[in-house]
Scaffold this motif. Structure first.
Motif, PDB file in Angstrom:
ATOM      1  N   GLN A 181      -1.129  -3.162  20.371  1.00 26.55           N
ATOM      2  CA  GLN A 181      -1.084  -3.315  21.829  1.00 26.55           C
ATOM      3  C   GLN A 181       0.171  -4.088  22.239  1.00 26.55           C
ATOM      4  O   GLN A 181       0.866  -3.704  23.176  1.00 26.55           O
ATOM      5  N   ALA A 182       0.420  -5.171  21.511  1.00 31.14           N
ATOM      6  CA  ALA A 182       1.589  -5.994  21.846  1.00 31.14           C
ATOM      7  C   ALA A 182       2.871  -5.178  21.705  1.00 31.14           C
ATOM      8  O   ALA A 182       3.757  -5.211  22.559  1.00 31.14           O
ATOM      9  N   GLU A 183       2.967  -4.414  20.629  1.00 39.52           N
ATOM     10  CA  GLU A 183       4.178  -3.608  20.414  1.00 39.52           C
ATOM     11  C   GLU A 183       4.314  -2.527  21.489  1.00 39.52           C
ATOM     12  O   GLU A 183       5.423  -2.209  21.933  1.00 39.52           O
ATOM     13  N   GLY A 184       3.171  -1.953  21.878  1.00 39.97           N
ATOM     14  CA  GLY A 184       3.210  -0.935  22.925  1.00 39.97           C
ATOM     15  C   GLY A 184       3.740  -1.509  24.222  1.00 39.97           C
ATOM     16  O   GLY A 184       4.546  -0.892  24.922  1.00 39.97           O
ATOM     17  N   GLU A 185       3.292  -2.738  24.521  1.00 40.02           N
ATOM     18  CA  GLU A 185       3.752  -3.410  25.728  1.00 40.02           C
ATOM     19  C   GLU A 185       5.268  -3.641  25.661  1.00 40.02           C
ATOM     20  O   GLU A 185       5.992  -3.373  26.630  1.00 40.02           O
ATOM     21  N   LEU A 186       5.727  -4.112  24.500  1.00 37.77           N
ATOM     22  CA  LEU A 186       7.166  -4.333  24.329  1.00 37.77           C
ATOM     23  C   LEU A 186       7.932  -3.021  24.485  1.00 37.77           C
ATOM     24  O   LEU A 186       8.986  -2.969  25.129  1.00 37.77           O
ATOM     25  N   ALA A 187       7.390  -1.965  23.900  1.00 39.52           N
ATOM     26  CA  ALA A 187       8.080  -0.672  23.977  1.00 39.52           C
ATOM     27  C   ALA A 187       8.133  -0.180  25.418  1.00 39.52           C
ATOM     28  O   ALA A 187       9.180   0.289  25.879  1.00 39.52           O
ATOM     29  N   GLY A 188       7.008  -0.295  26.140  1.00 38.18           N
ATOM     30  CA  GLY A 188       6.975   0.164  27.527  1.00 38.18           C
ATOM     31  C   GLY A 188       8.013  -0.572  28.359  1.00 38.18           C
ATOM     32  O   GLY A 188       8.817   0.043  29.070  1.00 38.18           O
ATOM     33  N   VAL A 189       8.026  -1.886  28.217  1.00 32.07           N
ATOM     34  CA  VAL A 189       8.984  -2.681  28.983  1.00 32.07           C
ATOM     35  C   VAL A 189      10.409  -2.357  28.517  1.00 32.07           C
ATOM     36  O   VAL A 189      11.336  -2.233  29.331  1.00 32.07           O
ATOM     37  N   GLY A 190      10.577  -2.187  27.221  1.00 29.48           N
ATOM     38  CA  GLY A 190      11.907  -1.856  26.692  1.00 29.48           C
ATOM     39  C   GLY A 190      12.421  -0.534  27.251  1.00 29.48           C
ATOM     40  O   GLY A 190      13.606  -0.403  27.593  1.00 29.48           O
ATOM     41  N   ALA A 200       0.826  -1.207   0.000  1.00 33.76           N
ATOM     42  CA  ALA A 200       0.000   0.000   0.000  1.00 33.76           C
ATOM     43  C   ALA A 200       0.857   1.252   0.000  1.00 33.76           C
ATOM     44  O   ALA A 200       0.355   2.351  -0.228  1.00 33.76           O
ATOM     45  N   GLY A 201       2.147   1.122   0.246  1.00 33.88           N
ATOM     46  CA  GLY A 201       3.043   2.273   0.221  1.00 33.88           C
ATOM     47  C   GLY A 201       3.355   2.778   1.604  1.00 33.88           C
ATOM     48  O   GLY A 201       3.003   2.166   2.612  1.00 33.88           O
ATOM     49  N   GLY A 202       4.030   3.902   1.655  1.00 32.44           N
ATOM     50  CA  GLY A 202       4.401   4.511   2.925  1.00 32.44           C
ATOM     51  C   GLY A 202       5.670   3.913   3.496  1.00 32.44           C
ATOM     52  O   GLY A 202       6.250   2.974   2.936  1.00 32.44           O
ATOM     53  N   PHE A 203       6.092   4.476   4.608  1.00 32.35           N
ATOM     54  CA  PHE A 203       7.325   4.046   5.255  1.00 32.35           C
ATOM     55  C   PHE A 203       7.034   3.673   6.701  1.00 32.35           C
ATOM     56  O   PHE A 203       6.279   4.356   7.381  1.00 32.35           O
ATOM     57  N   ALA A 204       7.645   2.591   7.132  1.00 29.04           N
ATOM     58  CA  ALA A 204       7.462   2.116   8.496  1.00 29.04           C
ATOM     59  C   ALA A 204       8.753   2.326   9.270  1.00 29.04           C
ATOM     60  O   ALA A 204       9.842   2.093   8.746  1.00 29.04           O
ATOM     61  N   ALA A 205       8.620   2.776  10.518  1.00 30.95           N
ATOM     62  CA  ALA A 205       9.808   3.003  11.340  1.00 30.95           C
ATOM     63  C   ALA A 205      10.438   1.666  11.700  1.00 30.95           C
ATOM     64  O   ALA A 205       9.757   0.719  12.073  1.00 30.95           O
ATOM     65  N   VAL A 206      11.740   1.609  11.596  1.00 34.95           N
ATOM     66  CA  VAL A 206      12.497   0.390  11.875  1.00 34.95           C
ATOM     67  C   VAL A 206      12.801   0.328  13.373  1.00 34.95           C
ATOM     68  O   VAL A 206      13.033   1.356  14.000  1.00 34.95           O
ATOM     69  N   HIS A 207      12.768  -0.879  13.930  1.00 31.43           N
ATOM     70  CA  HIS A 207      12.977  -1.015  15.375  1.00 31.43           C
ATOM     71  C   HIS A 207      13.645  -2.347  15.695  1.00 31.43           C
ATOM     72  O   HIS A 207      13.673  -3.256  14.856  1.00 31.43           O
ATOM     73  N   ASP A 208      14.142  -2.467  16.924  1.00 31.08           N
ATOM     74  CA  ASP A 208      14.701  -3.742  17.360  1.00 31.08           C
ATOM     75  C   ASP A 208      13.674  -4.474  18.232  1.00 31.08           C
ATOM     76  O   ASP A 208      12.493  -4.101  18.261  1.00 31.08           O
ATOM     77  N   GLU A 209      14.127  -5.503  18.977  1.00 32.54           N
ATOM     78  CA  GLU A 209      13.155  -6.348  19.696  1.00 32.54           C
ATOM     79  C   GLU A 209      12.507  -5.614  20.870  1.00 32.54           C
ATOM     80  O   GLU A 209      11.503  -6.064  21.404  1.00 32.54           O
ATOM     81  N   TRP A 210      13.090  -4.487  21.303  1.00 31.62           N
ATOM     82  CA  TRP A 210      12.461  -3.683  22.359  1.00 31.62           C
ATOM     83  C   TRP A 210      11.871  -2.392  21.802  1.00 31.62           C
ATOM     84  O   TRP A 210      11.700  -1.422  22.528  1.00 31.62           O
ATOM     85  N   MET A 211      11.601  -2.377  20.526  1.00 30.23           N
ATOM     86  CA  MET A 211      10.957  -1.254  19.853  1.00 30.23           C
ATOM     87  C   MET A 211      11.816   0.021  19.894  1.00 30.23           C
ATOM     88  O   MET A 211      11.311   1.128  19.805  1.00 30.23           O
ATOM     89  N   ARG A 212      13.143  -0.159  20.041  1.00 34.52           N
ATOM     90  CA  ARG A 212      14.039   0.992  19.939  1.00 34.52           C
ATOM     91  C   ARG A 212      14.165   1.370  18.464  1.00 34.52           C
ATOM     92  O   ARG A 212      14.394   0.496  17.620  1.00 34.52           O
ATOM     93  N   SER A 213      14.052   2.635  18.166  1.00 35.38           N
ATOM     94  CA  SER A 213      14.301   3.088  16.798  1.00 35.38           C
ATOM     95  C   SER A 213      15.808   3.149  16.587  1.00 35.38           C
ATOM     96  O   SER A 213      16.583   2.784  17.469  1.00 35.38           O
TER      97      SER A 213
END
Lengths: 396, 91, 455
Positions: free
Chosen positions: C317-326, C283-296
């Motif tokens: 939701q799952a990614e948000g949880e990972l980011a919060g814990v990260g 569909a296009g667009g760009f997605a932010a790249v991250h590691d396993e703790w959602m660090r950019s």
């Protein structure tokens, strides 16, 4: 292997325009550009056509102002150049020469305007001093704080997005060969004369042979000249510019300020472009030094100061939405004047860069092409790279 | 069409758009107030064609209107209507 | 002086909320900033506080999100900054400086860490007539229905390739609105084929399948036709839409059209900051790249939810949880063993949801089915740049080069509408690696006076 009379390095305004003039004069011309045509300062500047002496020359003492006054002759040539450009190139460049006002808000600034105007008039530039009301009569959007303005009927603005592509197109039509995304890797002098240049496009290497080299690579000029073992004392500067959303016609003239950093104009599409020399922060390389290939970052104080100056002079700007701020990277030389001409230490090597090159670029290109064709062009003496010859005493 | 079933809206308010009084409810955006009275055109483009709101989430910039009292141009889809607001479109 | 927070979360949707919840009990000051007045994101775009809506958004999928939003609302030390638009995030020494804006003015915030969970937006798809008043993104219509309790039109046509339009149509019908027809450009066989290639994955996403089936039943009961292999060709009308014309020549009378060809990440802020992004998909667009703790790719900056790729609310939701814990892990608030324990379930859920999202991408893939713009079809809505102008830029180089020449992408939206269309045109010429337009300050238009030195 490509062999041409001239190799031009840099697909900005000066490079493309010089390619046109040389090709028209019958030279075989190759131009290489590391990125896209017009991707640097040529396409990123604010499009001012300013011929009055710039504020930066006035605030650093009389000696510098004297020297800068010598550029007035070039400004007069540039005024005529711009009046003929759209016809010559057959392209709408959105050239508007409806005049320019350099404003003052304090008595000290008015005195500066008067001194500036005297220098200009003796140099043959017909600036007129107006009091605040006369300035507002010309440009009703000016606010009540404007005490006086110097007016030059020839000033205005044009479209930086249109000019360089138009030169590139015309140069190609005239026979110049232009390649983009091609990087110059080395420059070697041949004996008895001429140059071998190694260039790379994608994975492909190419050797470009030429009798003359002309470097017009903007902020990258010192790095390109270093490939020829030459010092060109130009320093990168990152300048902030801002664009508002479109609005109806409010500003026919170019507005500049004699005492504050401000240039303002309404581009043809209706956006007001606000700049005037406020610094952005150049990106740094991890190992020190500036990284010209990474994006400069905005300094919040530059942004707020620039926009405050704009509102102080044209209050209604405040209600418009800002839609874009960006940074153009240009260069400045040790004495603030551009560098343009032959590097006599290395016969066949020419260079032009150093700022003011939207207003003056088309004129530089015309004159450089004549110099490269063997003519002596006195108007360029003031900009000669040889004024920094001492830096190359042990180079070349 | 305002959904009526199971919905209780905020207090009745009135705003003015291009000089036309519009009845609206507290909590509605300027965009909802305009659209619900059939005002679908927010501006005309460079060729004079009518243009309307598109994304309704603040990203597309199509629904800019001017709050005349503040002389401020805002996105109608993310700006709440306030009683007595005077609004001008570019239409 | 700017207010300082330990963490600023941009976006109060499923991902942003989950991150804040994952950090609860740690006594951190957290700002959650959102353009909408109420938390929930686009998926749970809540009615205004002044409204009371009985039985708002029924359905199990929504119930989980509502529960999370309620939980989020009870968190201590979370400052909810609704109706605040982030216009800039910049590194300022040891912390980040954020500027937000709304009708009341500009607000400066600093934060030690920033999480961008800015969600996605509808892919803007140009076709003849799409700039007429009455043509919206499907998401725009859905947001009116969900939040403003308003159906924008008397006779609505939904058209595109994304199955979500079935749900939107059903919501319109449930609200008492009239859907003239739901048009899928692709044949139904193409959609089934896609599902059959990954039957197990399809089964795991059965919640979504059941929701689609339920929507279909509602539409059938209401007599709303759903057509497949029915590509939209033009939208027509004078002052607003009066009808659409299909590729087959069939004409459907309507006053409103919702376009639904897919979604693209909202990644403007990470791109402005120079964080690494990747092409987001068909569909296009760009997605932010991250590691396993959602660090950019930038220290201190985290990304989660559909800013990293469109995969639906549960995945967010799952990614948000990972980011919060990260974030807790990096700050030393949570140790590694605890972080691992806390996120084991979210990780496994995330993996399955991603697999389903890829399957959905295939089912909804718009690439073969985009309408063909006409010469004078506007591609860049802000600057009125038409298809023929862009098509003439063969050899024009990068998206930035084309922007410079044509003004495409130079308007107030900074290319959010036109960038995917232009990149598809460049893509046809083999320029697959184009990074798109350089994203510049400000993220949203803002009055000059708000940014000027107060003097």
């Amino acid at each position: 292997m490509s062999k041409t009379d001239v190799l031009i390095i840099g697909g900005g305004l000066i490079g493309c325009a010089t390619a046109l003039h040389l090709a028209r004069a019958g030279a075989s011309v190759r131009l290489v550009e590391a990125g896209d045509i017009n991707a640097g300062a040529s396409g990123q500047n604010a499009g001012s056509l300013h011929f009055q002496m710039e504020r930066r020359f006035l605030e650093n003492g009389a000696a510098l102002a004297d020297q800068a006054a010598r550029i007035i002759a070039l400004n007069r040539l540039a005024i005529d150049e711009w009046r003929g450009l759209e016809v010559d190139l057959g392209v709408d460049l959105h050239v508007s020469q409806k005049g320019g006002l350099m404003v003052a808000e304090t008595p000290e600034q008015v005195a500066l305007l008067e001194a500036k105007s005297r220098r200009e008039i003796s140099g043959g530039l017909a600036t007129q001093l107006l009091d605040g009301d006369a300035a507002r009569a010309l440009c009703p959007a000016l606010g009540p704080d404007v005490l006086a303005a110097s007016y030059l009927a020839d000033e205005g603005h044009a479209d930086p997005r249109a000019l360089t592509p138009a030169f590139a197109h015309a140069a190609a039509e005239a026979g110049a060969v232009i390649s983009t995304r091609q990087h110059v890797l080395s420059i070697t002098r041949r004996s008895p004369g001429g140059f071998d240049v190694a260039a790379k496009k994608g994975d492909e290497m190419e050797t470009l042979q030429a009798d003359q080299i002309f470097v017009a690579a903007g902020a990258w000029t010192p790095a390109v000249c270093a490939l020829a073992n030459l010092h060109i004392p130009l320093f990168p500067v990152a300048l902030l510019m801002n664009a508002t959303e479109r609005t109806g016609p409010i500003l026919p003239q170019l507005i500049q300020h004699v005492g504050r950093r401000l240039s303002m104009k309404q581009a043809y599409a209706g956006n007001v472009i606000i700049g005037g020399g406020w610094p952005s922060r150049l990106a740094q390389r991890p190992d020190g030094g500036f990284d010209l290939n990474a994006r400069a970052s905005i300094i919040p104080l530059s942004r707020s100061g620039n926009l405050r100056a704009a509102i102080d002079i044209v209050p209604q700007i405040g209600a418009l939405n800002l839609i874009r701020s960006w940074t153009g990277v240009t260069t400045i030389s040790a004495d603030q004047l551009p560098i343009a001409g032959a590097v006599s230490r290395v016969p066949g090597f020419y260079v032009a860069a150093g700022g003011s090159a939207f207003t003056l670029g088309p004129t530089f290109a015309r004159l450089i092409a004549r110099v490269m064709g063997g003519e002596r062009v006195e108007a360029l003496d003031v900009l000669s790279p040889d004024r920094f010859n001492h830096l190359n005493s042990f180079m070349g | 069409m305002r959904i009526e079933q199971d919905v209780t809206r905020g207090a009745a308010i009135e705003i003015s758009v291009d000089g036309i009084a519009l009845a609206a409810f507290d909590g509605e955006t300027i965009a909802t107030a305009m659209l619900s009275q059939g005002m679908a055109m927010f501006r005309r483009d460079a060729r004079g064609r009518p243009r309307g709101l598109f994304c309704n989430m603040g990203t597309c910039g199509e629904c800019m209107v001017t709050l005349t009292a503040e002389n401020r141009r805002v996105r109608a889809c993310v700006t709440d209507a306030q009683n007595g607001m005077d609004i001008a479109t570019d239409g | 002086m700017a207010e300082h927070f330990d963490l600023a979360i941009v976006g109060g949707g499923p991902a942003g909320q989950a991150a804040a919840i994952a950090l609860q009990g740690l006594d951190l000051s957290i700002a959650v900033i959102d353009e909408q007045a109420q938390p929930g994101g686009q998926i749970l775009r809540q009615p205004p506080a002044q409204f009371a809506v009985r039985l708002w958004l029924p359905g199990r999928a929504y119930d989980r999100l509502k529960a999370q939003t309620e939980h989020f609302g009870r968190l201590d030390r979370v400052s909810w900054l609704g109706r605040h638009t982030v216009i800039e995030i910049a590194r300022d020494g040891a912390h980040f400086a954020l500027l937000t804006e709304n009708a009341l003015g500009v607000r400066a915030i600093t934060a030690d860490r920033v999480l961008i969970a800015a969600g996605c937006q509808d892919l803007a798809v140009p076709l003849a007539g799409w700039t007429l008043p009455g043509v919206y993104t499907a998401g725009a219509i859905q947001a009116f229905v969900k939040s403003q309790q308003y159906v924008p039109g008397e006779r609505i046509v939904l058209a595109g390739t994304h199955p979500l339009q079935l749900l939107i149509a059903a919501q319109i019908v449930a609200a008492g609105g009239t859907v003239a027809e739901v048009l899928f450009a692709q044949p139904i066989s193409a959609m089934f084929r896609a599902v059959l290639t990954k039957p197990l994955v399809g089964l795991r996403g059965s919640g979504n399948m059941l929701a689609a089936a339920a929507a279909l039943r509602i539409l059938r009961r209401a007599g709303v036709p759903v057509s497949f292999g029915s590509a939209l060709q033009r939208i027509e009308g004078e002052s607003r839409v009066t009808h659409v014309i299909l590729a087959s020549g069939r004409r459907i009378a309507c006053d409103t059209v919702g376009l639904n060809y897919g979604f693209v990440p909202q990644s403007l802020l990470p791109r402005m900051m120079g964080a690494k992004v990747r092409p987001a998909g068909a569909a296009g667009g760009f997605a932010a790249v991250h590691d396993e703790w959602m660090r950019s790719s930038l220290p201190g900056l985290y990304v989660a939810g559909e800013t990293t790729g469109v995969a639906g609310a549960p995945a967010s939701q799952a990614e948000g949880e990972l980011a919060g814990v990260g974030i807790g892990l990096d700050a030393g608030w949570i140790d590694m063993a605890e972080a691992g324990r806390q996120t084991r379930r979210a990780r496994s859920r995330h993996r399955h949801l991603q697999a389903f999202a890829r399957l959905l991408d295939t089912v909804a893939n718009p690439l073969p089915w985009f309408p063909v713009p006409e010469d004078d079809t506007i591609i860049c809505r802000c600057e009125d740049v038409d298809y023929a102008t862009l098509a003439a830029q063969s050899g024009g180089g990068s998206a930035n080069a084309v922007k410079l020449i044509t003004r495409c992408g130079m308007g107030p939206c900074q290319g959010r509408n036109c960038e995917p269309s232009l990149l598809r045109m460049l893509d046809d010429r083999g320029l697959t690696s184009d990074p798109g337009f350089t994203q510049r300050f400000p993220a949203r238009p803002i009055p000059v006076s708000e940014l000027a030195d107060p003097g």
